[in-house]
Design a protein around this motif. Structure first.
Motif, short mmCIF file in Angstrom:
data_model
loop_
_atom_site.label_atom_id
_atom_site.label_comp_id
_atom_site.label_asym_id
_atom_site.label_seq_id
_atom_site.Cartn_x
_atom_site.Cartn_y
_atom_site.Cartn_z
N VAL A 53 -5.75 -7.18 6.03
CA VAL A 53 -5.80 -6.14 5.02
C VAL A 53 -7.25 -5.86 4.69
O VAL A 53 -8.00 -6.75 4.31
N GLY A 54 -7.67 -4.61 4.83
CA GLY A 54 -9.03 -4.25 4.47
C GLY A 54 -10.08 -5.03 5.23
O GLY A 54 -11.13 -5.36 4.70
N ARG A 222 -7.73 -1.11 -3.22
CA ARG A 222 -8.62 -1.19 -2.05
C ARG A 222 -9.25 0.17 -1.77
O ARG A 222 -8.52 1.17 -1.67
N PRO A 223 -10.58 0.21 -1.63
CA PRO A 223 -11.25 1.51 -1.46
C PRO A 223 -10.78 2.27 -0.22
O PRO A 223 -10.86 3.50 -0.19
N GLN A 224 -10.29 1.56 0.78
CA GLN A 224 -9.80 2.22 1.99
C GLN A 224 -8.65 3.18 1.68
O GLN A 224 -8.45 4.16 2.42
N TRP A 262 -6.05 9.29 -12.15
CA TRP A 262 -5.48 7.94 -12.06
C TRP A 262 -4.10 7.98 -11.41
O TRP A 262 -3.75 7.12 -10.60
N LYS A 263 -3.30 8.99 -11.75
CA LYS A 263 -1.97 9.09 -11.15
C LYS A 263 -2.08 9.24 -9.64
O LYS A 263 -1.27 8.68 -8.89
N ARG A 264 -3.09 9.97 -9.18
CA ARG A 264 -3.27 10.13 -7.74
C ARG A 264 -3.70 8.80 -7.10
O ARG A 264 -3.24 8.46 -6.01
N ILE A 265 -4.58 8.07 -7.79
CA ILE A 265 -5.01 6.77 -7.27
C ILE A 265 -3.83 5.79 -7.26
O ILE A 265 -3.58 5.10 -6.26
N LEU A 266 -3.09 5.76 -8.36
CA LEU A 266 -1.93 4.87 -8.44
C LEU A 266 -0.90 5.22 -7.36
O LEU A 266 -0.24 4.34 -6.82
N ALA A 273 -0.42 -5.38 -0.95
CA ALA A 273 -1.43 -5.33 0.10
C ALA A 273 -2.46 -4.23 -0.14
O ALA A 273 -3.52 -4.23 0.49
N ASP A 274 -2.17 -3.32 -1.06
CA ASP A 274 -3.11 -2.24 -1.38
C ASP A 274 -4.06 -2.62 -2.50
O ASP A 274 -4.87 -1.79 -2.92
#
Length: 294
Positions: A53-54, A222-224, A262-266, A273-274
């Motif tokens: 992961v990452g 995770r920034p990815q 934030w909703k888009r990031i969430l 794993a994220d």
């Protein structure tokens, strides 16, 4: 002529005289069902899977109560009290892990899903997080686990009055507090607040305060997932969340923009794993603490 006994042996360097008491770490493949202990937390569990992961390998351990926690693969583990370095499983073992995973239904947190079981009546114990975004992230990944265990998550709206919150809650037997703090880094305001809260008599046996190093819980994603290799550094004097949204090229002028961002990031978070291991481990510790038998 009487022989002279050599008290120290013929060569004090002929053996591994620097070896630790438990012996030197040996490499061991993280094969399915291998039972290990993670040294820093004392968590004991069987290997259920290993994944990359990452850019890093993560091993997932399941304890006897069905709790699953993720740790970076490598050193820092014990098998039968002896130090080991966990390595990725061999191809045949990896196939066995994949097959086991395919036949087991798991929640977003990686724990075994409990089917046809109603949520327990809420425990007296609680987990407290700093704000709404923290609570929403915990709910998305650990919501099933928390409902099965009967654990309620409450918001603090910041930690400036943490000691007062602890006094008001009045923790005790069967009424534990698990508290997650953002940006808990040595030398910060948050660290001073937490140190004072931990010193309260009420905190001695029934309060566990843990933190992650991120400026905001957003960074635990995770920034990815956002197309980055790492989270950008926002200059001092610039609102961190607004700065992040600007870096993403998303609207960032108002608090409504922040909420939508934030909703888009969430929405990029599907399961454990994220998320970064530093957050995963802390939340799992808090859940274990507030659900431990009295």
């Amino acid at each position: 002529m009487t022989a002279v006994t050599d008290r120290y042996g013929s060569d004090v360097l002929s053996s591994d005289w620097r070896a630790p008491k438990r012996g030197r770490s040996q490499e061991v493949a993280a094969e399915p069902d291998t039972v290990v202990e993670e040294v820093d937390t004392g968590f004991v569990g069987a290997v259920v899977r290993v994944e990359k992961v990452g850019g890093m390998h993560v091993v997932h351990l399941e304890d006897r109560r069905g709790k699953v926690r993720a740790f970076p693969l490598g050193p820092g583990f014990l098998i039968d009290g002896r130090p080991v370095i966990l390595t990725p499983p061999r191809p045949a073992d990896a196939a066995a892990l994949a097959a086991a995973r395919a036949t087991t239904t798991r929640t977003a947190s990686g724990s075994v899903a409990v089917a046809d079981q109603r949520a327990k009546v809420a425990l007296g114990s609680r987990i407290f997080v700093e704000g709404r975004h923290d609570a929403e992230l915990v709910e998305k990944v650990w919501g099933h686990d928390l409902r099965v265990e009967g654990v309620v998550v409450e918001m603090l709206d910041g930690v400036d009055d943490l000691s007062a919150v602890i006094r008001d809650f009045a923790p005790g037997p069967g009424r534990r507090m698990g508290i997650l703090v953002d940006h808990l880094v040595r030398g910060t305001k948050e660290q001073r607040i937490v140190d004072a809260a931990r010193a309260l008599p009420q905190s001695r046996d029934h309060v566990l305060i843990l933190g992650h190093p991120y400026v905001d819980v957003w960074q635990s994603v995770r920034p990815q997932k956002l197309g980055w290799t790492k989270w950008p550094v926002i200059p001092r004097g610039t609102s961190w969340k607004h700065g992040i949204l600007a870096e993403l090229g998303w609207p960032h002028a108002s608090q409504a923009d922040v909420a939508r961002g934030w909703k888009r990031i969430l929405g990029t978070v599907d399961n454990y794993a994220d998320l970064q291991p530093e957050l995963l481990g802390r939340v799992e510790e808090l859940i274990d603490f507030v659900t431990a038998p009295v």
